[in-house]
Each structure stands twice: as structure tokens, then as C-alpha cells.
Design a protein around this motif. Structure first.
Motif, short mmCIF file in Angstrom:
data_model
loop_
_atom_site.label_atom_id
_atom_site.label_comp_id
_atom_site.label_asym_id
_atom_site.label_seq_id
_atom_site.Cartn_x
_atom_site.Cartn_y
_atom_site.Cartn_z
N ALA A 1 -137.95 32.09 -78.21
CA ALA A 1 -138.49 31.17 -79.21
C ALA A 1 -139.93 30.78 -78.88
O ALA A 1 -140.74 30.53 -79.79
CB ALA A 1 -137.62 29.92 -79.31
N LYS A 2 -140.27 30.74 -77.60
CA LYS A 2 -141.64 30.41 -77.20
C LYS A 2 -142.62 31.51 -77.61
O LYS A 2 -143.82 31.24 -77.82
CB LYS A 2 -141.70 30.21 -75.69
N ALA B 1 -140.78 30.78 -84.73
CA ALA B 1 -140.17 29.62 -84.09
C ALA B 1 -141.19 28.93 -83.19
O ALA B 1 -142.20 29.51 -82.79
CB ALA B 1 -138.95 30.04 -83.28
N VAL C 1 -141.00 25.90 -79.90
CA VAL C 1 -140.29 24.94 -79.07
C VAL C 1 -141.07 23.63 -79.09
O VAL C 1 -142.19 23.55 -78.56
CB VAL C 1 -140.12 25.45 -77.63
N GLY D 1 -137.48 22.88 -73.22
CA GLY D 1 -137.77 24.29 -73.01
C GLY D 1 -137.83 24.72 -71.57
O GLY D 1 -137.97 25.92 -71.28
N ILE E 1 -135.86 23.57 -81.01
CA ILE E 1 -136.65 24.66 -81.59
C ILE E 1 -136.87 24.37 -83.07
O ILE E 1 -135.92 24.02 -83.79
CB ILE E 1 -135.91 26.01 -81.42
N THR F 1 -131.71 23.68 -83.09
CA THR F 1 -132.75 24.28 -83.93
C THR F 1 -132.85 23.50 -85.24
O THR F 1 -131.84 23.23 -85.90
CB THR F 1 -132.44 25.76 -84.22
#
Length: 347
Positions: free
Chosen positions: A187-188, A193, A195, A199, A214, A234
């Protein structure tokens, strides 16, 4: 195993490899309470070894399974392949995965929603099949909800279970840690997406995954669909005027239908959303987090990819483990095989 045993059955209990200690303690409690030997039989074996023995045995009569959807589907397939071996048709009860949702409309109380998101997602490190895992928030209230949520999350303590002031502890094992870290790292990097909280992951002194939020920039991002079973929430922010279309996304994004919650101060919207999402959650919450079902008070279970919805903690689940016999006793048996219509008409 207690529900089948309470209904008169002998049970074999095979716990997860990561729950052998707690299972052993529970078994000691059962025995101290007077449970006779041989009623519930706790065995420590690997899943494949246990399945090869149990699911091919002629006396196999049923299974009460809690675990992943993939494993449950495999068990069901194996039962089908061995159906000709059994003395009876097995009862199959499963409580499997979840991708549990919180859906807020523009009238939702912001602070209450933020607290429900935090508790619902991060209690027990999100290691509950009912844990909030995806959240839909309208754009008009998201900035304030985000601010409140972030301020509260900053006060959350993470550490070992011996310190009762820690809200978040380590996840259960290394494979869970590695899986969660993989999704967070992805996701980073992904363009779809971001964060926005947490994280960080550290397994140098335990499998600690920081509570992570997220922000999904598209509603079908992978962490909106797949069960993670950890402290990862999320959020998808939708435009207020797109509420109806977003409800469709809640329904279709995930294969699961375990728990879900609606947050609204509009009784019209509550009724509308509850009806629209009636097939999306076996346990549905109104202005509450989607977790916390208590045996005997709130029966628990869901359908679709989440299981057979037999509602553990209720009479409905208990009745699954009974064999119903109907008895008729006749005190005036007939002495003539004919019925009145067989007799000649009398004019």
C-alpha cells in the motif's frame, strides 16, 4: 466442540496449532467442572493428519469448523468425495472468513463513528473474523472524522499482554506478521492507496504490527477485498451524492457476509441501508462497531464466503447436532384393511 457434546454427541476437538495452549486450559476447566472422560477428546495433530483420519472414517457424523474459507471449502470437497463411506450424511457447520464493513452516511455522528472504527478494527489486533476491515465514509464528514480518529489513535499503546494498559499487542505468529507487512508495504508503494496512519512493523521482540489505516483511492483496492486478519483498516471516501452506488460496492466488493455496521442519524437511511445490505452481513449493527457478539445474547454467524450461518450461541446451532426421531403409538389398531369408501353404497 461443546455445542455438539451438549446435545449428546462425542466430540473430537482439534485446535489450531496457534491455539494449543488456550485449548488445553479450556479442557482443564471442562474436566474440573465435571466433564467425563471421552466426551470431548482434545487431540493435537496437524490439519492434514487429522483430516485424513476423521474425514474418511465411517463414523464421521459432522464437523463444526472455525477457520479460513479456503480450508473449509477443502473440507467440504473431501466430505463429498467420501460421502459413500459414511454411516450417515454429515452435518457441516462452518464459520469462516470476513471482510467486515462500516458504512456511514452524511448524518453520522463523527466522534462516535471514529471510536467505532478504532475499536472495531484494532481490538484484539483485528484478529477477529468480525473485525472492521473496510470503511466507507462520505466526503462531507471525512476530514473531521479523520482528525478525530488520528488524535485518538495517537494515544493507543502497543506492547505485551502483561501490561493491561496496552490496547494493541502482537499478532499471533510470524506468518501473520509477514502477510500483514506485505500488504502494508504494498500500500505504501501503490498509486491506488496511501497509508495515512501507522504502517510500522517490528518483529525483533515480538510480532508487532502498528495499527494501520490505508486510504483506498479506488473501491476495489486489494485491501478492500481480501481478509487480512490483523490491525489494518482500509477507508474509501465516497461522494455524498453517490451513496446508492456505494451501497452496491459494499454488496459486491467482497465474497464475505459476516458482520457489518451502518452509521446514520436518519431513520429513513437506516431502514433503507439495512434493507439494501440484508444479504451482506449475518450480524448487522446500527450505530455500533461490527464486533462483540455475546453467546446467548447475540447469535453469531454469516453466509456467502463467511460460512453456513448456523448462528453459534443460539438454539439454531444446537439443533444442528440432534437426530430427530418421531414416535407414533397406536392404541386402537385397525382390524380390517378396507376403508369406508370400499363399502357398497347404502341407499
Amino acid at each position: 466442540p461443546a455445542a455438539p457434546a451438549m446435545m449428546g454427541n462425542v466430540a473430537v476437538w482439534k485446535p489450531s496449532k496457534t491455539a494449543v495452549y488456550s485449548a488445553g486450559v479450556i479442557m482443564e476447566i471442562f474436566k474440573e467442572a465435571g466433564l467425563p472422560d471421552g466426551v470431548i477428546n482434545l487431540v493435537y495433530a496437524s490439519g492434514p493428519v487429522a483430516a485424513d483420519t476423521v474425514l474418511t472414517h465411517p463414523d464421521f457424523a459432522g464437523i463444526h469448523f472455525t477457520g479460513s474459507t479456503a480450508v473449509f471449502q477443502s473440507i467440504w470437497k473431501t466430505i463429498g468425495e467420501n460421502i459413500y463411506k459414511y454411516k450417515s450424511y454429515p452435518r457441516i457447520v462452518g464459520e469462516t472468513g470476513g471482510k467486515d464493513f462500516i458504512f456511514a452516511d452524511p448524518t453520522a455522528k463523527k466522534r462516535e463513528l471514529a471510536i467505532a472504527m478504532l475499536r472495531g478494527a484494532f481490538e484484539y489486533q483485528g484478529q477477529k473474523c468480525s473485525a472492521a476491515s473496510r470503511c466507507y465514509v462520505p466526503a462531507s464528514i471525512w476530514p473531521e472524522v479523520k482528525e478525530i480518529f488520528g488524535a485518538e489513535l495517537a494515544t493507543v499503546k502497543m506492547g505485551p499482554v502483561e501490561d493491561f494498559t496496552n490496547f494493541v499487542n502482537a499478532v499471533i505468529d510470524e506468518s501473520s506478521f509477514d502477510k500483514l507487512k506485505g500488504f502494508i508495504d504494498r500500500a505504501k508503494e501503490d498509486e491506488d492507496a496511501e497509508v495515512i496512519f501507522g504502517g510500522n512493523c517490528d518483529k525483533s521482540v515480538g510480532y508487532f504490527v502498528e495499527p494501520t489505516v490505508i486510504l483506498a483511492k479506488k473501491p476495489d483496492y486489494i485491501t478492500m477485498k481480501e481478509e487480512l486478519f490483523g490491525p489494518v483498516l482500509t477507508v474509501y471516501v465516497y461522494e455524498d451524492e453517490d451513496m446508492d452506488a456505494t451501497l452496491d460496492l459494499v454488496d459486491t466488493t467482497s465474497i464475505y457476509a459476516l458482520t457489518g455496521a451502518v452509521w446514520s442519524q436518519s431513520r429513513y437511511n437506516i431502514e433503507k441501508i439495512a434493507k439494501r445490505l440484508e444479504n451482506c452481513a449475518g450480524n448487522f449493527y446500527i450505530n455500533d462497531k461490527p464486533t462483540g457478539a455475546v453467546v446467548g445474547q447475540q447469535p453469531f454467524g454469516g453466509a456467502r464466503g463467511s460460512g453456513t450461518d448456523d448462528k453459534a450461541g443460539s438454539i439454531f446451532n444446537m439443533l444442528r447436532w440432534t437426530a430427530i426421531r418421531t414416535i407414533k403409538e397406536n392404541f386402537v389398531p385397525p382390524v380390517d384393511y378396507t376403508y369406508p369408501n370400499f363399502q357398497p353404497d347404502n341407499e
